[in-house]
Design an enzyme around this catalytic site. Structure first.
Site, PDB file in Angstrom:
ATOM      1  CG  HIS A 229     -25.042 -95.887 -52.859  1.00 37.49           C
ATOM      2  ND1 HIS A 229     -25.249 -96.046 -51.504  1.00 37.49           N
ATOM      3  CD2 HIS A 229     -23.935 -95.119 -52.980  1.00 37.49           C
ATOM      4  CE1 HIS A 229     -24.295 -95.393 -50.836  1.00 37.49           C
ATOM      5  NE2 HIS A 229     -23.493 -94.818 -51.708  1.00 37.49           N
ATOM      6  CG  ASP A 248     -21.990 -92.869 -48.574  1.00 32.02           C
ATOM      7  OD1 ASP A 248     -22.431 -93.189 -49.678  1.00 32.02           O
ATOM      8  OD2 ASP A 248     -21.100 -93.501 -47.973  1.00 32.02           O
ATOM      9  CD  GLU A 282     -21.538 -97.701 -52.952  1.00 30.97           C
ATOM     10  OE1 GLU A 282     -20.465 -97.244 -53.354  1.00 30.97           O
ATOM     11  OE2 GLU A 282     -21.872 -97.675 -51.740  1.00 30.97           O
ATOM     12  CD  GLU A 283     -22.207 -97.311 -48.433  1.00 31.00           C
ATOM     13  OE1 GLU A 283     -21.025 -97.676 -48.486  1.00 31.00           O
ATOM     14  OE2 GLU A 283     -22.556 -96.116 -48.367  1.00 31.00           O
ATOM     15  CG  ASP A 310     -21.748 -92.473 -53.569  1.00 34.86           C
ATOM     16  OD1 ASP A 310     -22.285 -91.963 -52.563  1.00 34.86           O
ATOM     17  OD2 ASP A 310     -21.062 -93.514 -53.538  1.00 34.86           O
ATOM     18  CG  HIS A 387     -19.318 -95.466 -44.458  1.00 37.60           C
ATOM     19  ND1 HIS A 387     -18.308 -96.159 -45.076  1.00 37.60           N
ATOM     20  CD2 HIS A 387     -20.171 -95.109 -45.443  1.00 37.60           C
ATOM     21  CE1 HIS A 387     -18.525 -96.207 -46.379  1.00 37.60           C
ATOM     22  NE2 HIS A 387     -19.664 -95.565 -46.626  1.00 37.60           N
TER      23      HIS A 387
HETATM   24  N1  BES Z   1     -19.716 -92.936 -51.221  1.00 38.44           N
HETATM   25  C1  BES Z   1     -18.729 -93.923 -50.948  1.00 38.44           C
HETATM   26  C2  BES Z   1     -17.498 -93.781 -51.810  1.00 38.44           C
HETATM   27  C3  BES Z   1     -16.601 -92.636 -51.497  1.00 38.44           C
HETATM   28  C4  BES Z   1     -16.308 -92.268 -50.193  1.00 38.44           C
HETATM   29  C5  BES Z   1     -16.034 -91.957 -52.545  1.00 38.44           C
HETATM   30  C6  BES Z   1     -15.475 -91.192 -49.954  1.00 38.44           C
HETATM   31  C7  BES Z   1     -15.173 -90.915 -52.306  1.00 38.44           C
HETATM   32  C8  BES Z   1     -14.899 -90.531 -50.998  1.00 38.44           C
HETATM   33  C9  BES Z   1     -19.296 -95.302 -51.165  1.00 38.44           C
HETATM   34  O1  BES Z   1     -20.610 -95.418 -50.703  1.00 38.44           O
HETATM   35  C10 BES Z   1     -18.477 -96.284 -50.371  1.00 38.44           C
HETATM   36  O2  BES Z   1     -18.554 -96.272 -49.171  1.00 38.44           O
HETATM   37  N2  BES Z   1     -17.703 -97.112 -51.049  1.00 38.44           N
HETATM   38  C11 BES Z   1     -16.894 -98.094 -50.359  1.00 38.44           C
HETATM   39  C12 BES Z   1     -16.310 -99.067 -51.329  1.00 38.44           C
HETATM   40  C13 BES Z   1     -17.322-100.032 -51.917  1.00 38.44           C
HETATM   41  C14 BES Z   1     -16.666-100.926 -52.924  1.00 38.44           C
HETATM   42  C15 BES Z   1     -17.979-100.862 -50.838  1.00 38.44           C
HETATM   43  C16 BES Z   1     -15.748 -97.407 -49.609  1.00 38.44           C
HETATM   44  O3  BES Z   1     -15.281 -96.357 -50.050  1.00 38.44           O
HETATM   45  O4  BES Z   1     -15.311 -97.950 -48.590  1.00 38.44           O
HETATM   46 ZN    ZN Z   2     -20.547 -95.386 -48.553  1.00 33.66          ZN
END
Ligand code: BES
Ligand code: ZN
Length: 429
Positions: A229, A248, A282-283, A310, A387
């Site tokens: 992403h 990320d 994605e976020e 990712d 984040h």
């Molecule tokens: N890269 C992250 C996902 C992630 C974080 C995987 C830490 C494993 C460990 C992704 O960009 C993300 O932030 N995903 C969100 C969920 C999404 C449905 C918005 C999250 O993890 O809060």
């Molecule tokens: Zn993220």
């Protein structure tokens, strides 16, 4: 901080379906579960009534690694409420998962959920036939792999994470980074008439996804997708928020871009079609990849496999590559582990779970496609700065050594799955 809060909320909402519902129900509650949890419950001597076994066809790898269909039982039943906390404890301890059982408000609702599960499993079974996970393109992979350069991955991460304040799906940085990526990828594709680079426009927000396609020579209708992403976040992100998103997920985009560069500069021509995707949004709930996966499903596109990149550049533990086992396809995960063992035998590969639909692979999985997600570290040892304004490459030692491992894996995947079996034997005369 935002990351922790956001993820904690998602995880606890998953757990809530395990626990809160039981508190509201009467002494006997409706529940459904698979074979393993059912056996645990029976062994624990729980009171069970009106047990209904349902058969669900699922996709699973056979001994030879090929995907086959087998039937699994899902049991719908009434169970005494008091057994449930014990069951969830047992499931966590013995099966290492929360989704071991689900609670329902009635038998009718339980049957509906089982039927939905069956539909989802049937979609998985709709995968195009003839996908084999053989490793039979050593000559090509061995010639291409040494061309992957850590310095290129590093400079792409630095560029993406410093040229824009953020790459959020609604901001000028989000839109600008997509337009710039389009230009960069077009430059990489210059001179190849079998390669197209396009933006995928999403109707509800300004940031576009970017897709580079290398058309397959003999089997162009079969598509292999490698994605990551493009967007970044610090939670409540606006125009001026500092969200570098180096790990990320500038790392994932930089990793797949380096694979693309090597394939294009060496004039490699896959027999299946290869698509590289930089997903928007994605976020904010996997929105961009959901839009693309829905579009591909509705058009009946034959995607034979999806690889998600990712977070590839923070080595938080001794392991090199961690395969995420939930919301992914176990047969393809095995193929990736086999590729690593074959081409990168010194790498330490292990497994972990996200626990929820944590990245774009889940958008594909939920539409019935085969997807995998090799990740930078076991869950809990991953980059703690994502984040936040501190998600910079300095947290990875100002290099892309870790991401390079994922570029090697993705290149092996692109060539071995994109090649559709061994190369036709050369004429012996
Ligand atoms: N890269 C992250 C996902 C992630 C974080 C995987 C830490 C494993 C460990 C992704 O960009 C993300 O932030 N995903 C969100 C969920 C999404 C449905 C918005 C999250 O993890 O809060
Ligand atoms: Zn993220």
């Amino acid at each position: 901080m935002m990351k922790k809060l956001h993820r904690a909320a998602l995880v606890s909402s998953t757990l809530a379906t395990c626990f809160v519902a039981s508190a509201q129900a009467g002494p006997m509650v409706w529940a459904s579960m698979g074979e393993d949890a059912y056996r645990l419950l029976r062994r624990a001597g729980a009171q069970l009534e009106q047990v209904e076994p349902h058969s669900v066809a699922i996709q699973a790898p056979a001994a030879d690694g090929r995907v086959g269909t087998r039937n699994e039982s899902v049991y719908l039943m009434q169970v005494d409420e008091e057994a449930l906390p014990r069951l969830s404890h047992e499931v966590h301890e013995n099966l290492k998962k929360c989704g071991g059982f689900m609670l329902h408000t009635s038998r009718a609702e339980g049957r509906k959920v089982v039927a939905q599960f069956r539909d989802a499993a049937a979609k998985q079974a709709n995968q195009p036939a003839g996908v084999s996970y053989g490793i039979d393109d050593q000559a090509e992979v061995n010639a291409l792999m040494p061309q992957l350069q850590e310095s290129n991955i590093r400079s792409t991460i630095v560029k993406l994470s410093t040229e824009y304040k953020n790459r959020y799906y609604t901001t000028t940085g989000g839109v600008g980074s997509s337009n710039d990526l389009l230009t960069t990828w077009k430059q990489l594709a210059a001179g190849r008439d079998d390669v197209t680079v396009k933006q995928f426009t999403h109707p509800s927000w300004p940031q576009k996804s970017v897709i580079l396609t290398i058309k397959g020579t003999t089997n162009p209708g079969k598509i292999v997708v490698i994605g990551g992403h493009l967007d970044s976040t610090i939670g409540w992100t606006n125009e001026n928020s500092i969200a570098p998103g180096a790990d990320d997920d500038a790392s994932g985009i930089a990793t797949l871009q380096e694979v693309m560069r090597v394939l294009l500069s060496s004039n490699y021509k896959p027999r299946r079609t290869l698509q590289f995707m930089a997903y928007a949004a994605e976020e904010v709930g996997l929105k961009g990849s959901q839009g693309i996966a829905a579009d591909y499903q509705s058009k009946g596109k034959k995607v034979v496999g999806v690889l998600q990149l990712d977070m590839t550049n923070y080595q938080g533990a001794a392991s090199d590559i961690t395969m995420i086992t939930d919301y992914t396809n176990s047969a393809q995960n095995k193929f990736l582990k086999d590729l690593a063992a074959h081409y990168m035998p010194s790498y330490n590969v292990n497994e972990s779970r996200c626990g929820y639909a944590c990245s774009d692979h889940a958008s594909w999985t939920n539409r019935g496609f085969v997807a995998s997600f090799p990740f930078e570290a076991p869950m809990g040892d991953d980059n703690p700065y994502i984040h936040t304004p501190n998600d910079t490459i300095s947290k990875s030692g100002n290099n892309a050594n870790h991401a390079l491992k994922f570029a090697k894996l993705a290149l092996a995947y692109a060539v071995e799955l994109g090649s559709d079996g061994p190369a036709p034997k050369a004429d012996t005369k």
